[in-house]
Scaffold this motif. Structure first.
Motif, short mmCIF file in Angstrom:
data_model
loop_
_atom_site.label_atom_id
_atom_site.label_comp_id
_atom_site.label_asym_id
_atom_site.label_seq_id
_atom_site.Cartn_x
_atom_site.Cartn_y
_atom_site.Cartn_z
N TYR A 179 -39.54 -63.16 11.17
CA TYR A 179 -40.27 -62.56 10.05
C TYR A 179 -39.69 -61.17 9.77
CZ TYR A 179 -43.55 -66.21 11.42
OH TYR A 179 -44.12 -67.41 11.74
N PRO A 180 -38.53 -61.09 9.19
CA PRO A 180 -37.89 -59.78 8.98
C PRO A 180 -38.68 -58.88 8.03
CG PRO A 180 -36.70 -61.50 7.81
CD PRO A 180 -37.69 -62.20 8.68
N ASN A 181 -39.51 -59.47 7.17
CA ASN A 181 -40.28 -58.68 6.21
C ASN A 181 -41.76 -58.69 6.53
OD1 ASN A 181 -38.02 -57.99 4.59
ND2 ASN A 181 -38.09 -60.03 3.66
N ARG A 182 -42.07 -58.89 7.79
CA ARG A 182 -43.48 -58.93 8.19
C ARG A 182 -44.18 -57.61 7.86
NH1 ARG A 182 -44.43 -60.91 14.12
NH2 ARG A 182 -44.86 -62.94 13.18
N ARG A 183 -43.48 -56.50 7.97
CA ARG A 183 -44.07 -55.19 7.68
C ARG A 183 -43.83 -54.78 6.23
NH1 ARG A 183 -42.18 -50.78 10.55
NH2 ARG A 183 -44.30 -49.90 10.65
N GLN A 202 -50.78 -64.03 9.68
CA GLN A 202 -49.84 -63.45 10.63
C GLN A 202 -48.42 -63.27 10.05
OE1 GLN A 202 -50.64 -62.24 13.63
NE2 GLN A 202 -52.77 -62.79 13.24
N THR A 203 -48.31 -63.24 8.74
CA THR A 203 -46.98 -63.01 8.16
C THR A 203 -46.85 -61.63 7.54
OG1 THR A 203 -47.62 -63.95 6.02
CG2 THR A 203 -46.72 -65.47 7.67
N CYS A 204 -47.96 -60.89 7.38
CA CYS A 204 -47.90 -59.56 6.80
C CYS A 204 -48.72 -58.59 7.65
CB CYS A 204 -48.45 -59.59 5.36
SG CYS A 204 -47.44 -60.51 4.19
#
Length: 902
Positions: A179-183, A202-204
């Protein structure tokens, strides 16, 4: 920094360029730099750094220090720098915005790039009680230490180390490589502005900068959150919320501030939409467990995070997860405003769904919110509302406190608006019980539902429900009978004909174990009509395992037709015996009332008939035999006459007319019918205008070929009728207008065949039916005589011995070889009662009824008296009549108008 960079350096640099304007030229000139000790030195990543020692040279002087980390060879793309302050007492916070005497600045990012907070870095000052950590967002971190009056009361100590992302679990979570763009994606040329797209569970991760460490000062961060489905949900699972920036002279004595919306310093602000132009959900700050989720009404939220320019080295920020509230389903309603809806039956029909739904407010709404739901059907429909799921709990996310009863409520009105006189039910968060599976049914075509909240909510209503609604056709063909399930009454003074079906409102088949019985009564007044004709055109019973051997006795679905005045005339229809009848099935009542009853067995009523599109049966009714028709029953008598119209009424001459007479005959008597007169009007050109039919009920026809029923000797055009495949009674004779006659009246005078007693008794009375588009289309006189046919002896002669057995019923043998006789009282009464024969002799022949001087026929009795005697008798009778009239008149005059008994 490029991907080909092999050796990158974490640098901690104290640069004079970062000194704030608060440092005067005089201060700068007096800055003491101690590069040989703990100031302006290059240190290793794992080396501990302490503040410079106080010496006579620097005591009370302004001190400025910077630090540099030794470079090391590694790919820093997946690494972060953790700086831990174990001791810290620098300056003092004044007026919530200014660090007095000294401060520390942490600059995260390369000053040459815009991915840095170095443009206006905030300041930390005050004192810490326990170690505090800063975790960098970039590969370069700079620290500035400044003090105006350096003494033993100013000190700090920190160490640092490099960590890979998977080691910082609280920031990146599990499997950060997936998840490279989770943040979120960093907006170019910004430090903490991030965009989150299509967030799911749980992806963001929405986090304060440097989380889970101390967040920098003087920040204005923006977060754009989006989910694929509404309602977007922002929530904290296990982490603490720590956004405060509290201002205390002595942090040792400063209590933690509870989470609330009074935020003079650091805060987050959440908007219900895409940007800061959207409605504000709330502003939050404080320390502790975030007590509720924030749920937006759509698929977007906008979050602002603001920190003050100066503050303590204390607060660790926030970590929110982003998801969407489950259970969202598109509705077929129309939304007006924030939460007002209109649900119509037409919109539901256009959507192709059998039932619509709406649900409780599962998202943010402000205090004093009122949401209205209007469920509106067509004029003939009613509304059903029920709750497959209903849960009532305490208000756990209120925006405003409420100490009274019913902070939130749901009210159902049997009306199209909030009419307090038509409240069906009110649910309240403090005293109501859930209402799952309970149905609320309107009495009109509308239900109105209102949700009210005095408190508001950040994350939805304390009254959680899913509401289903649908519409049912509640049309009635007759007048509904109050207090019954589905009974109807049809009266002739409202309409003389029409249609009716099984109940269109299939809600009645939710009988709860009770039989479904619907009665349809058809009532007329004799001054209007004397009979009712009922027709059941088709039935559509569903299959079930019960057999219908005996429709009257078996427990099966059935339709019953009954004549209230003649119990023998009744019909029972069920699924198995449909083939025994030719549809339409017709019942004609003997009197002014008839009834149809529908009975549905409760064991399969719901499964078979709830929400069916086809009625169980369809029928029609008609009230017939008006005043022009006269009596409905004729005879039995030795002779008789039927005249139409029964009496003349000019106001009814242009009205449609339908008559049905039943001609009864004494047992063992033949019947001879003759038409004295039958006249069709000039305008009567076909059988559709006027038609007279004679029926023998026992005369079935099974042929599929056209049948012609007429008497060729009458010279009338044939009336063609097609017999259906099932047995159906056809007319013995049909008379109607002749389209070839032209513009002159048609007058028919003829004799009908003699009907034997055997034929008549097989089917009961002879039926005569008249149908005309207007009463003026025809008039007629039909006469009849009861005959007795003498049997013959073996030698062919008449068995005259039967005359003595029949007595007066066979007092006169009609001339001719037929051997029929009539009652003696019918001889010479002025009406021919014997059928004509080739000789022309009959009971009214001149030779039989010729009068003499001493013979008179009075009341069919031959009297042998003279003229003188007859004159005396006649005069006496006249005088007696006049005397009776005088006596009656005097009796009437004795009672005056002013008499109290008048």
């Amino acid at each position: 920094m490029s991907a080909n960079c092999v050796a990158c350096t974490f640098i901690v640099v104290v640069l004079g360029t970062f000194l704030q304007p608060a440092v005067s030229q005089r201060g700068v000139s007096s800055v003491i730099s101690n590069a040989q000790d703990q100031c302006n030195k290059t240190v290793g990543i794992y080396e501990e750094v302490t503040s410079p020692q106080v010496t006579p040279e620097n005591h009370g002087k302004t001190l400025l220090c910077h630090y540099r980390f030794r470079p090391f060879r590694t790919n820093l793309r997946d690494w972060v720098l953790r700086i831990r302050f174990t001791k810290f007492k620098v300056g003092r916070l004044v007026n919530d915005s200014y660090c007095e005497n000294g401060y520390v600045q942490i600059v995260d990012g390369n000053g040459k790039s815009k991915l840095s907070n170095g443009r206006e870095p905030g300041k930390f000052c005050g004192e810490i009680e326990q170690p505090q950590t800063f975790i960098s967002e970039t590969s370069v971190v700079k620290i500035v230490f400044y003090v105006e009056n350096f003494t033993e009361q100013t000190y700090f100590r920190f160490d640092s180390r490099a960590e890979q992302q998977y080691e910082v679990y609280l920031r990146y979570g599990q499997h950060p490589e997936l998840y490279p763009n989770r943040r979120g994606e960093v907006v170019p040329n910004t430090y903490c502005e991030r965009v989150f797209r299509d967030c799911r569970m749980q992806t963001c991760y929405v986090q304060s900068p440097a989380y889970p460490g101390i967040y920098p000062r003087n920040l204005h961060c923006k977060y754009y959150l989006n989910t694929r489905l509404p309602s977007i949900k922002l929530h904290i699972e296990n982490e603490e919320f720590n956004v405060d920036g509290q201002r205390c002279e002595n942090l040792m004595l400063c209590p933690m501030r509870a989470i609330g919306s009074e935020c003079p310093n650091d805060y987050i602000k959440i908007y219900d939409g895409k940007d800061e132009k959207s409605p504000v959900i709330g502003t939050f700050c404080g320390m502790g467990k975030f007590p509720y989720s924030i749920v937006g009404s759509g698929s977007d939220l906008f979050v602002e995070f603001v920190t003050s320019p100066a503050g303590p080295l204390l607060n660790t920020g926030f970590h929110f997860n982003v998801a969407h509230w489950p259970g969202h389903v598109d509705t077929s309603g129309k939304k007006n405003g924030t939460c007002d809806w209109i649900f119509t039956s037409q919109a539901l029909l256009d959507s192709g769904d059998k039932q619509g739904l709406f649900w409780s407010e599962g998202h943010f709404y402000p205090p004093s919110t009122s949401c209205n739901y209007l469920i509106l059907g067509k004029p003939e429909e009613i509304v059903r509302l029920y709750f497959p799921s209903f849960r009532i709990s305490r208000i756990d996310a209120p925006i405003r406190k409420w100490d009274g009863e019913c902070g939130e409520s749901l009210t159902i009105y049997d009306a199209a608006w909030a009419d307090d006189s038509k409240i069906i039910k009110t649910f309240c968060d403090t005293f109501s019980r859930p209402s799952e599976k309970q149905e609320f049914i309107s009495t009109s075509n509308a239900l109105f539902v209102r949700f009210e909240s005095k408190t508001g909510s950040y994350s939805g209503s304390s009254l959680y429900y899913w509401a289903h609604y649908d519409f049912f056709n509640n049309s009635h063909f007759g007048d509904s009978v109050g207090g019954t399930l589905c009974d109807e009454v049809f009266t002739s003074w409202r309409t003389f004909e029409g249609r009716f079906t099984s109940p269109l409102n299939t809600l009645i088949y939710q009988s709860g174990g009770q039989p479904v019985v619907c009665r349809y009564r058809f009532i007329t007044a004799r001054r209007l009509f004397a009979r009712v004709v009922l027709r059941i055109e088709n039935v559509n019973f569903k299959y079930n395992q019960d057999s219908c051997v005996n429709c009257w006795e078996n427990r099966v679905d059935k339709v019953i037709l009954m004549d209230k005045h003649r119990n023998a005339s009744r019909i029972c229809l069920c699924k198995e015996n449909q083939g025994q009848y030719s549809y339409p099935v017709t019942l004609t009542s003997q009197g002014e009332e008839a009834e149809v009853t529908l009975k549905i067995d409760p064991r399969h009523a719901l499964n078979n008939y709830f929400k069916i599109n086809v009625p169980i049966f369809e029928g029609s009714y008609r009230f017939i035999h008006g005043p022009l028709c006269g009596p409905t029953e004729l005879g039995p008598s030795a002779d008789g006459k039927l005249r139409f119209p029964f009496y003349f009424n000019p106001s009814l001459r242009d009205q449609p007319v339908s008559c049905l007479w039943e001609l009864k005959v004494h047992p063992d008597k033949d019947l001879w019918i003759h038409l004295d007169k039958l006249v069709f009007a000039i305008s009567s050109k076909s059988c559709q205008d006027a038609k007279l039919e004679f029926y023998l009920p026992s005369m079935p026809t099974t042929s599929m070929t056209p049948g012609v029923y007429y008497n060729p000797s009458l010279g009338i055009s044939p009336y063609h009728s097609y017999a259906p495949p099932k047995q159906q009674h056809q007319p013995l004779l049909t008379l109607c207008g002749d389209s070839n006659v032209g513009d002159r009246k048609t007058e028919i005078t003829s004799e009908l065949p003699i009907l034997s007693a055997q034929k008549i008794q097989q089917g009961g009375p002879l039926t005569i039916r008249l149908e005309a588009s207007a009463a003026s289309k025809l008039n007629f006189i039909i006469s009849w005589t009861e005959l007795y046919q003498l049997p013959k002896n073996p030698d062919g002669s008449l068995m005259t011995s039967k005359l003595e057995q029949k007595g007066d019923d066979c007092g006169f043998i009609c001339p001719g070889p037929e051997g029929v006789c009539i009652a003696q009282e019918l001889v010479c009464n002025g009406v021919q009662n014997c059928p004509s024969n080739v000789t022309g002799a009959h009971d009214e022949s001149e030779s039989k009824c010729k009068s003499t001087d001493n013979q008179f026929i009075v009341f069919n009795v031959q009297l042998n008296i003279t003229w003188v005697t007859a004159s005396v008798v006649g005069g006496s009778l006249a005088l007696l009549f006049c005397f009776c009239c005088v006596i009656c008149c005097r009796c009437c005059r004795r009672k005056e108008p002013d008499d109290p008994d008048y």
